[in-house]
Design a protein around this motif. Structure first.
Motif, short mmCIF file in Angstrom:
data_model
loop_
_atom_site.label_atom_id
_atom_site.label_comp_id
_atom_site.label_asym_id
_atom_site.label_seq_id
_atom_site.Cartn_x
_atom_site.Cartn_y
_atom_site.Cartn_z
N THR A 103 0.82 -1.20 0.00
CA THR A 103 0.00 0.00 0.00
C THR A 103 0.86 1.26 0.00
N PHE A 104 1.23 1.75 1.17
CA PHE A 104 1.87 3.06 1.26
C PHE A 104 3.22 3.15 0.57
N ALA A 105 4.16 2.34 1.03
CA ALA A 105 5.52 2.47 0.53
C ALA A 105 5.57 2.19 -0.97
N GLY A 106 4.81 1.18 -1.41
CA GLY A 106 4.79 0.85 -2.82
C GLY A 106 4.25 2.00 -3.65
N LEU A 107 3.23 2.65 -3.12
CA LEU A 107 2.62 3.76 -3.82
C LEU A 107 3.60 4.93 -3.94
N ALA A 108 4.32 5.20 -2.86
CA ALA A 108 5.30 6.29 -2.89
C ALA A 108 6.33 6.02 -3.97
N GLU A 109 6.75 4.78 -4.03
CA GLU A 109 7.76 4.41 -5.02
C GLU A 109 7.18 4.53 -6.44
N PHE A 110 5.92 4.13 -6.58
CA PHE A 110 5.26 4.23 -7.89
C PHE A 110 5.22 5.69 -8.32
#
Lengths: 637, 268
Positions: A196-203
């Motif tokens: 959720t969060f960290a993956g989205l930031a990276e995206f």
């Protein structure tokens, strides 16, 4: 994602350092051949860039913000090998200077994020972008997915490293010595946070920077796009790709959170996920055998598995219906608890930080800080922290007067000792020793308490707390309503984790606050770190300040010109564009520095002054440090 | 006849779309102090980079004491070290030039790459720090230096090699008057030594102190040349090349060198 000291056993750390070694070696070899004289400035300056980008606050849906590691961008702009080195360098400086990630865990962090992350990001990007033209939307999506996949695979590796700790390392009473949760908890807890969060930031950061580069600096995307058709203005998308709006993203996230554990339920007995009962259930046995290439499974459940499966069901009331006590349900619950904890913690911490910052601001209506403001503040704080450390290192206390080599090796030995001891009193003794060292080195205890002890407690404490109830063992106390058991082993496991993390963090802060970076570099050199790495580390630290300043100026000027609130999508684009501007500047500085080096006789092979030999007194002091460390390890074994 | 340090013949150089040097020809004699004047983007910095052997002309040629200065020639290790030993370039941007973690390391970088013996390097670094009056900065990191200190360290990092030919890109740009004066003082002292100094600048105030000869650049070409006095008197040239504004320039107290004004306002 940055694993601190004390979460992994010394042997795990050593094996991951060993695993990372060949990758670093191959990466440096390849780069030397490919880049020749440009390698050192390029890697240094890029590492400084990724360091600064890790400080950017990225606006995420729902009003939260996140940080990215930037491995997607690194792998796309530099190629996988250079990305491995650049991110490893950035992680090293973070660990040594800002206490982000442990020193003994550096090998693990580099392995997960720099090596696995870069390779996965590169593979994903190439796979998705294929031969699309440089300006195509496909490359933007490919970049976003590369970042998303990379951080998630890296998180999975970290979760596995955590998860094997309680299986392998525990004290005589059975209390886990390091990270206390088994795979069944560590994997869902880590993955839900990252999916959720960290993956989205990276995206957001990966896709955003690539979209920005397509318009402003497409040449930077050439390296990893062989065979892409030449760029024509007409091919460029007229408007930048709009990331989905907040609402849609939130719905997707909610679905992900609910579906992931449900997926586990639905799959039931996926390979490697058998419950202890499955082994004795005659109906399931043939399935396992078929899935395991017809090898007959053992009759009884493996001892470890039986113990494992009881862990998550332990705190649940005895009279709960059977399905609640099943392994799958435990899986689901622990996953949900993990996500819940992460969200609660981030909200709490946000609240605390906001309250602290608001006190300084004018009283009156509480205003929510924009991400621009937050990022600018974060950048200022990082610069100040580094400058403060430099001032402390010059104040002439006990540690400050020691030779840097003695300190590096001596405190290094202490950190290893703190990670290696197996008794709580030995850890407590080491923490006391740290306090004495701080006092004689004129490092204010209040500073240590506020900046290190509380911060580590907030982070590690939250992680350690559930272990008090989840670890099986002798029951000491039962919570009145919930009927959760506090076990002796659980208490010990939590104390180990907290004390270890506190002690190791305090030691590394003592090293930083008493040693100038230049002295530290000389010490690295003396202990035979390759010249290339010493040179890159030196330049990275130097340009980190330049970029911190540049980024700070950028965000502050943005702040003065901003009127009203931006749409979330615009805010994301703004953050990515700022990172893109910084990246453009990075590449320019790198080539300029290269010519400046050439102008003074640099031909690709860097040369440094050899260090003067250590004096007898220095050896004696070093022996005292190492001797003490050995005694503590022996007594606390 | 004096020897030619640099002979630049019909040199053309462009970045992507922009031509920086347009068929430029000029000569720098040994021991001469030359000033390159010109507005921003007139090609001064590009020429200095070409003279320092960092970029190479796309057309035309440059020779260094009679030897052609080409990329292939600099691949030769013996020539490379000889050339780097004799020619030093101080960059306009000190942030770029100071890439080492401390002032001491910065000064030691050049001599180390040129393979001096280690003991000699330690000695020379101490001497140079002393001579430039920056010994107290020895262990400082570049990000903790003021603008003036950065410039002096950048200059020291080149002077430690004691190059015969010194190329300076806007040495006093963006400095406070005190730091500027120190740099100028140093350049004046070069006049008494046998150093060849090429300075790119648009600071007319100090021209007479730092140069024996001036070249005025415009769009990558030499628009005029002469002694500092001749150039300072050529107001039309200075105005055309945007080095002075017709309505605003100061003559300095005590007269200085008066020059005729092309136009006068009524009542004057």
């Amino acid at each position: 994602m940055h694993i601190p000291d004390g979460y992994l056993s010394p042997s795990t750390c050593a094996s991951l350092f060993a695993a990372a070694g060949p990758f670093w070696y191959i990466a440096l070899k390849r780069l030397k051949a490919a880049l020749h004289t440009r390698m050192i400035p390029l890697l240094s300056v890029f590492a400084a860039f990724s360091f600064v980008v890790m400080m950017f606050n990225l606006p995420l849906p729902g009003g939260t913000t996140g940080h990215a590691v930037g491995m997607g961008v690194a792998a796309i702009v530099l190629g996988p090998w250079a990305a491995i080195v650049a991110i490893s360098i950035a992680l090293t400086i973070q660990a040594v200077f800002f206490g982000d990630g442990g020193i003994t865990a550096l090998g693990a962090n580099c392995f997960n994020m720099a090596i696995v992350g870069s390779l996965v990001a590169y593979a994903t990007y190439r796979l998705l972008a294929r031969r699309a033209s440089i300006g195509s939307v496909r490359r933007v999506v490919g970049a976003g997915m590369a970042g998303y996949t990379a951080i998630n695979v890296a998180a999975l590796f970290a979760a596995i490293e955590f998860g094997i700790q309680p299986l392998l390392f525990h004290d005589a009473s059975g209390a886990p010595l390091y990270a206390p949760y088994p795979l069944s908890i560590s994997i869902p807890a880590m993955m839900l946070g990252h999916l959720t969060f960290a993956g989205l930031a990276e995206f957001v950061i990966s896709a955003g920077i690539v979209a920005y580069l397509q318009r402003s600096d497409p040449e930077l995307l050439r390296l990893t796009a062989p065979g892409a058709p030449d760029l024509h203005e007409a091919l460029l998308p007229q408007t930048a790709l709009r990331l989905p709006t907040a609402r849609k993203l939130w719905l997707g996230l909610a679905a992900l959170m609910i579906l992931t554990p449900l997926g586990i339920l639905a799959v039931g007995s996926a390979w490697g996920e058998w419950t202890a009962q499955d082994f004795s259930d005659p109906q399931v046995r043939p399935q396992i055998a078929a899935a395991s290439r017809s090898e007959a499974p053992p009759r009884g459940a493996p001892q470890g598995l039986r113990r494992l499966s009881s862990i998550w069901t332990a705190p649940l009331p005895r009279y709960a219906p059977a399905f609640i006590r099943s392994a799958s349900f435990g899986y689901l619950v622990s996953g949900m608890v993990g996500v819940g904890l992460i969200i609660v913690c981030s909200l709490l911490l946000n609240g605390l930080v906001a309250r602290g910052a608001n006190k300084q601001a004018a009283p009156g209506r509480r205003r929510r800080k924009s991400f621009v403001e937050k990022t600018a503040l974060g950048l200022v704080a990082a610069t100040q922290q580094a400058l403060f450390a430099e001032d402390m290192a010059g104040n002439g206390g006990f540690l400050q007067r020691l030779d840097a080599r003695v300190k590096l090796a001596g405190i290094g030995a202490f950190i290893v000792a703190a990670v290696a001891v197996r008794r709580i009193w030995a850890l407590a003794a080491m923490l006391a020793m740290c306090i004495i060292l701080a006092v004689v080195s004129r490092i204010p205890i209040r500073l240590l308490a506020a900046r290190i002890w509380l911060a580590v407690l907030a982070f590690t404490g939250v992680i350690a707390l559930p272990a008090v109830f989840l670890t099986p063992g002798r029951s000491l106390y039962r919570l009145p309503v919930l009927e959760w058991q506090v076990t002796e082993q659980g208490l010990r496991a939590a104390s180990f984790l907290i004390l270890r993390a506190e002690t190791a963090a305090t030691l590394s802060v003592l090293l930083v606050l008493s040693t100038l970076w230049t002295q530290l570099l000389r010490a690295f050199r003396y202990f035979r770190m390759p010249v290339v790495l010493v040179a890159i580390l030196g330049m990275t630290y130097r340009y980190m300040f330049l970029f911190l300043q540049t980024a700070e100026d950028m965000f502050e000027s943005r702040e003065t010109r901003m009127v009203g609130n931006l749409e979330p999508a615009d805010r994301r684009r703004l953050a990515a564009a700022s990172a893109g501007v910084l990246l453009g500047k990075t590449m320019q500085v790198s080539s300029e520095v290269h010519t400046a080096m050439q102008a003074r006789g640099f031909r690709g092979e860097i040369r440094l002054l050899d260090e003067l030999e250590m004096r007898a007194g220095d050896w004696l002091r070093l022996a005292a440090f190492v001797g003490t460390a050995c005694i503590v390890v022996w007594l606390g074994r | 006849m004096t020897e030619l340090a640099f002979d630049i013949r019909e040199v053309f150089y462009r970045y992507r779309q922009v031509a920086a040097l347009n068929w430029l020809s000029m000569q720098v004699k040994r021991g001469e102090r030359v000033a390159l004047l010109g507005a921003n983007g007139s090609g001064k910095s590009t020429l200095l980079r070409l003279l320092a052997g960092l970029n190479f002309p796309q057309q035309g040629e440059i020779s260094f004491f009679g030897e052609p200065l080409t990329e292939a020639r600099l691949q030769d290790e013996e020539f490379f070290f000889r050339f780097r030993r004799r020619v030093g370039l101080v960059f306009q941007n000190a942030e770029i030039q100071l890439f080492n973690p401390s002032v001491f390391d910065e000064l030691a970088f050049g001599p180390l790459q040129l393979r001096w013996p280690r003991e000699k390097i330690r000695r020379r670094v101490e001497e140079t720090l002393e001579a430039m009056g920056i010994a107290h900065l020895k262990d400082r990191a570049p990000h903790r230096l003021s603008g003036g200190e950065k410039k002096r360290v950048a200059l020291a990092s080149v002077l430690i090699l004691d190059p015969e030919i010194l190329l300076l890109d806007e040495p006093s740009g963006a400095l406070d008057p005190g730091s500027q004066a120190q740099i100028v003082e140093f350049l004046v002292s070069c006049g008494n030594s046998s150093k060849t100094v090429v300075t790119a600048t648009h600071d007319l105030d100090t021209l007479e102190d730092i140069a024996d000869r001036c070249y005025v650049f415009e769009n990558g070409r030499v628009a005029g040349q002469g002694t500092p006095l001749e150039i300072l008197h050529d107001v039309a040239l200075l105005e055309r090349t945007k080095l002075i504004r017709p309505h605003h320039h100061v003559h300095g107290a005590g007269g200085g060198q008066p020059h005729p004004h092309l136009h006068q306002h009524e009542g004057k």
